[in-house]
Design an enzyme around this catalytic site. Structure first.
Site, PDB file in Angstrom:
ATOM      1  N   HIS A 137      39.020  39.579  32.863  1.00 42.13           N
ATOM      2  CA  HIS A 137      40.349  39.444  32.628  1.00 42.13           C
ATOM      3  C   HIS A 137      40.702  38.257  31.781  1.00 42.13           C
ATOM      4  CE1 HIS A 137      41.170  43.321  34.719  1.00 42.13           C
ATOM      5  NE2 HIS A 137      42.764  43.156  34.432  1.00 42.13           N
ATOM      6  N   HIS A 165      40.148  37.351  42.017  1.00 42.56           N
ATOM      7  CA  HIS A 165      39.239  36.358  41.655  1.00 42.56           C
ATOM      8  C   HIS A 165      39.321  35.138  42.358  1.00 42.56           C
ATOM      9  CE1 HIS A 165      36.879  38.612  38.396  1.00 42.56           C
ATOM     10  NE2 HIS A 165      37.925  39.074  38.035  1.00 42.56           N
TER      11      HIS A 165
END
Length: 388
Positions: free
Chosen positions: A155, A202
């Site tokens: 991302h 993350h």
């Protein structure tokens, strides 16, 4: 340095960010039936800061619906929206919109650089095999990708490559305040990066690693960007190479220890890039483009939104996306039916569809068709309907 890296990979750091933004785990009502996945379990055995290596023959992490409490809905909706800017729903809307309404030259360059960066990021995940943040203490809001590894954050890579490739490519092409463009690029990428922490997918190190890797790749590939602009005038055998090479890269993707959507997502990305490249070549070779190939004169006025222009853009987008979605659905159904018949499995069998010899070909054919449709057939339909 080692201590700093361990602290940046600490799940507690992500959990503290979530708490400051008003996201808390709901009180446990009973024993949790879905334990940590293999990546999480391996990390728990080694400590929160150690990467997982050498995992073999393990079961995939089981996604579960984690209950949570939201105490600040502004951050909740902001970061959930920002997270969507790095997903397929954004790619299949923003990239075609750019091609149909803004500048095909920019769209083609952006897609090819994006595909290259994303492929490297996806492969790196399954080579490094670093786990995602541990839950608990982290609240995880996305269960589809919970089986993927974490490092680097693709991302973060996607947001960085899209925003800064656009900034660099338009700097000498359109007239606009560069500082404003820089601020918008930084804001876009920052929101997407922070959303990966908020959603619990993350660690800070994953996000910083994705940004750093993208910066290096942009610097290394920048000298070849002018070559990308001339791909549509390559030799007649170029479409074969543009299809075969990405397909082989997908088919020989690093073998995972358990199934995750990483290979399927990588196939989607490479196939879409191959389709756009082939479509651009078709436009040039058969002279289907509306105008002469190549960029317009540099430093042209930036496209200015107006009521009539916005209505036209939205109409072109609605017509184009309807055709693209129809082609995707049709080709996906046909290719899946053919492959399942060939291998004598039922198309509704989810496990059978995940087999390498079925998943990669049907996704590749589907999204190559989507890329060709978006770059070749949609502009032809626009001209047929009188939509300039």
């Amino acid at each position: 340095m080692a201590e700093l890296l361990r602290s940046l990979q600490d799940s507690q750091l992500v959990a503290r960010f979530q708490r400051r933004c008003g996201l808390f785990p709901a009180p446990e009502e009973g024993p949790r039936h879905n334990g940590p996945g293999p990546a999480e379990g391996a990390a728990a055995g080694r400590g929160a800061g150690a990467p997982a290596h050498g995992l073999r023959s393990v079961a995939a992490p089981q996604p579960y619906v984690q209950k949570y409490v939201v105490k600040n809905y502004f951050y909740y909706y902001l970061f959930r929206f920002s997270a969507a800017l790095g997903q397929e729903v954004f790619y299949i809307t923003f990239l075609p919109f750019t091609h149909w309404n803004i500048d095909p030259f920019l769209s083609r360059r952006l897609i090819i650089v994006w595909v290259l960066v994303m492929y490297i990021g996806q492969v790196a995940k399954d080579i490094l095999k670093w786990p995602r943040p541990l839950s608990p203490p982290v609240v995880k809001l996305e269960k589809r990708v919970i089986a993927e590894y974490g490092m680097p954050s693709t991302h973060a890579m996607a947001a960085t490559v899209i925003s800064f490739t656009l900034l660099i490519s338009t700097r000498d092409r359109y007239q606009y305040p560069f500082v404003l463009g820089l601020l918008m690029a930084v804001l876009f990428s920052t929101l997407v990066c922070l959303s990966r922490l908020y959603t619990g997918m993350h660690t800070v190190l994953d996000v910083l690693g994705g940004i750093a890797a993208t910066a290096v790749l942009l610097a290394l590939t920048y000298p070849a960007w002018s070559l990308i602009d001339r791909l549509d005038s390559a030799s007649p055998v170029f479409p074969v190479c543009a299809a075969v090479v990405p397909f082989l890269l997908c088919y020989h993707y690093p073998a995972p220890d358990f199934y995750s959507p990483t290979r399927a997502d990588t196939t989607t990305i490479l196939a879409a890039g191959a389709g756009v490249t082939i479509g651009s070549w078709i436009n040039h070779f058969f002279q289907l483009a509306a105008g002469p190939p190549g960029p317009p004169p540099p430093a042209a006025p930036a496209p200015a939104p107006a009521a009539a222009g916005l209505a036209l853009s939205l109409t072109k987008f609605a017509v184009g996306i309807a055709l693209v979605l129809a082609v995707r659905r049709l080709v996906q159904a046909l290719s899946l039916q053919v492959l399942c018949s060939w291998f004598r499995v039922v198309p509704r069998d989810r496990e059978a569809r995940r087999r390498l010899e079925i998943e990669v070909p049907y996704k590749f054919v589907t999204y190559v068709s989507v890329g060709i449709c978006a770059t070749t057939f949609v502009p032809m339909l626009h001209r047929f309907l009188g939509l300039p």
